[in-house]
Design an enzyme around this catalytic site. Structure first.
Site, mmCIF file in Angstrom:
data_model
loop_
_atom_site.group_PDB
_atom_site.id
_atom_site.type_symbol
_atom_site.label_atom_id
_atom_site.label_comp_id
_atom_site.label_asym_id
_atom_site.label_seq_id
_atom_site.Cartn_x
_atom_site.Cartn_y
_atom_site.Cartn_z
ATOM 1 N N LYS A 190 14.657 -51.949 -10.325
ATOM 2 C CA LYS A 190 14.955 -50.516 -10.182
ATOM 3 C C LYS A 190 16.542 -49.972 -10.320
ATOM 4 C CE LYS A 190 15.303 -45.581 -9.389
ATOM 5 N NZ LYS A 190 14.328 -45.163 -10.875
ATOM 6 N N ASP B 292 9.834 -47.157 -11.312
ATOM 7 C CA ASP B 292 9.636 -45.401 -11.707
ATOM 8 C C ASP B 292 8.388 -45.848 -12.801
ATOM 9 O OD1 ASP B 292 11.658 -45.862 -12.626
ATOM 10 O OD2 ASP B 292 12.459 -43.654 -12.394
ATOM 11 N N ASP C 83 4.558 -53.618 -2.807
ATOM 12 C CA ASP C 83 3.408 -53.286 -1.867
ATOM 13 C C ASP C 83 2.539 -52.379 -2.859
ATOM 14 O OD1 ASP C 83 1.934 -52.898 0.785
ATOM 15 O OD2 ASP C 83 3.962 -51.170 0.921
ATOM 16 N N ASP D 23 -1.286 -51.687 -4.817
ATOM 17 C CA ASP D 23 -1.881 -50.076 -3.801
ATOM 18 C C ASP D 23 -2.380 -49.923 -5.691
ATOM 19 O OD1 ASP D 23 -2.039 -51.568 -1.278
ATOM 20 O OD2 ASP D 23 -2.314 -49.391 -1.090
HETATM 21 C C1 IPM Z 1 -0.107 -55.619 2.549
HETATM 22 C C2 IPM Z 1 0.093 -54.883 3.089
HETATM 23 C C3 IPM Z 1 0.899 -55.640 4.538
HETATM 24 C C4 IPM Z 1 2.089 -55.338 3.991
HETATM 25 C C5 IPM Z 1 1.300 -54.328 5.661
HETATM 26 C C6 IPM Z 1 0.037 -54.392 5.980
HETATM 27 C C7 IPM Z 1 2.270 -54.825 6.916
HETATM 28 O O1 IPM Z 1 0.473 -53.252 2.943
HETATM 29 O O2 IPM Z 1 -0.254 -57.047 2.141
HETATM 30 O O3 IPM Z 1 0.394 -54.975 1.070
HETATM 31 O O4 IPM Z 1 3.012 -54.387 3.004
HETATM 32 O O5 IPM Z 1 2.719 -55.903 2.757
HETATM 33 MG MG MG Z 2 0.697 -53.340 1.043
#
Ligand code: IPM
Ligand code: MG
Length: 361
Positions: A192, A224, A248, A252
């Site tokens: 960023k 972004d 992180d 996801d």
């Molecule tokens: C991940 C998880 C962890 C993180 C949490 C559980 C602390 O979300 O491994 O991605 O944020 O690193």
């Molecule tokens: Mg995570």
């Protein structure tokens, strides 16, 4: 080969998926004439209940003397009180720090036969095969100060610190360039830089390092924009490298592409070497503790089994064995083996899914 593997089952579905994966590792040991010694330790909520600490000293000691660590998951509603002094997640952050695991590798590969399970259109996810290299021991997660302050007017201010040192940025970027060399050789450095000073440092080092890797294409992508491209044109990515918090969030998002979080593995590695002279690593599925299905024996073991394949490859140097595990997973999926996260009808249990994979090994 003799190898010592520490299993940290943790909470929720952690014990179920690590037990399933232990069977796969035992099978690999037998088939390829290795001797794996397994030990177990506590981390997360179960460790808090047993010892008061999310990462007992004994677990750190056991991990330091192991060749690799296989982790299930930590956390659950039982320990979710925001006012609690220790939380299960603290155990995960502390073991990453204690073992100096600065690099988190999260490969994202779409299986064509699971395209139906993805919320994205099949033509968008066709050919998706990328690797996210997430910095894991710096940034907002660890920067100090990290605290609450009471202001003079009686109100409350909370502070987290986004801090990166030159060596932290350089080593993770270097690893990304090296990993790209055995792939399509395209590195997207995600930052960023239009707002953050840490990102400007990051971009400067990425540009400088690219000179040492003339065969690699370096792209700078704002975070972004990266979030948008992950759902618009994900197959264009090869290696994404980014700081802790961005990584992180993006991982996801990336996990959704493949149809189920239950499918994805991860490896956390650093500078510490094991008895093989290879990185001492921590290997875990990315799905978390899934308290809603814990104890039912229905969790998808694939993410953990593929994490074990990464363990074989990165910490033990057993490349054919790792390939064999990955091929067995692929064959089982091709054959139609599905856990409940991937099908409404005829779902296999964790143990049955593992049996299917073993039958192809
Ligand atoms: C991940 C998880 C962890 C993180 C949490 C559980 C602390 O979300 O491994 O991605 O944020 O690193
Ligand atoms: Mg995570």
């Amino acid at each position: 080969m003799n190898a010592r593997i520490l299993i940290l089952a943790g909470d929720g579905v952690g014990p179920e998926v690590t037990q399933a994966t232990k069977r796969v590792l035992e099978h690999v040991a037998q088939k390829f004439s290795h001797s794996f010694t397994f030990s177990e330790g506590l981390i997360g909520g179960c460790a808090i209940d047993a010892t008061g600490s999310a990462l007992p000293e004994a677990t750190v000691k056991a991990a330091e003397t192991a060749d690799a660590v296989l982790l299930g998951a930590v956390g659950g509603p039982k320990w979710d009180d925001p006012k609690a002094k220790t939380r299960p997640e603290d155990g995960l952050l502390a073991i990453r720090k204690a073992l100096k695991l600065y690099a988190n590798l999260r490969p994202v590969k779409v299986y064509p036969e699971l395209a139906y399970a993805s919320p994205l259109k099949p033509e968008i996810i066709a050919g998706v095969d990328f690797l996210v290299v997430r910095e894991l021991t710096g940034g907002l997660y660890f920067g100090q100060p990290k605290e609450r302050r009471t202001r003079a007017d009686g109100g409350t201010t909370a502070v987290d610190t986004l801090e990166y040192h030159d060596y932290e940025v350089q080593r993770i970027l270097k690893l990304a360039f090296e990993l790209a060399a055995s792939r399509r050789n395209i590195v997207a450095s995600v930052d960023k830089a239009n707002v953050l000073e840490t990102s400007r440092l990051w971009r400067e080092y990425a540009t400088a390092l690219a000179k040492d890797y003339p065969a690699t294409t370096l792209q700078h992508v704002l975070v972004d924009t990266a979030a948008m491209r992950l759902v618009m044109s994900p197959s264009h990515f090869d290696v994404l490298v980014t700081e802790n918090t961005f990584g992180d969030i993006l991982t996801d998002e990336a996990a959704v592409l493949v149809g189920s979080m239950g499918l994805l593995p991860s490896a956390s590695i650093g500078e510490v070497k094991n008895s093989k002279g290879l990185p001492l690593g921590l290997y875990e599925p990315i799905h978390g503790s899934a308290p809603d299905i814990a104890g039912k024996g229905i969790a998808n073991p694939v993410g953990t089994i593929l994490s074990a394949a990464m363990l074989l490859r990165h910490s033990l140097g057993l490349v054919s064995e790792a390939d064999a595990v990955e091929n067995a997973v692929e064959a089982a999926l091709k054959e139609g083996a599905r856990t409940a996260d991937l099908t409404k009808a005829d779902a296999l249990s964790t143990a049955q899914m593992t049996d299917k994979i073993l039958s192809h090994l």
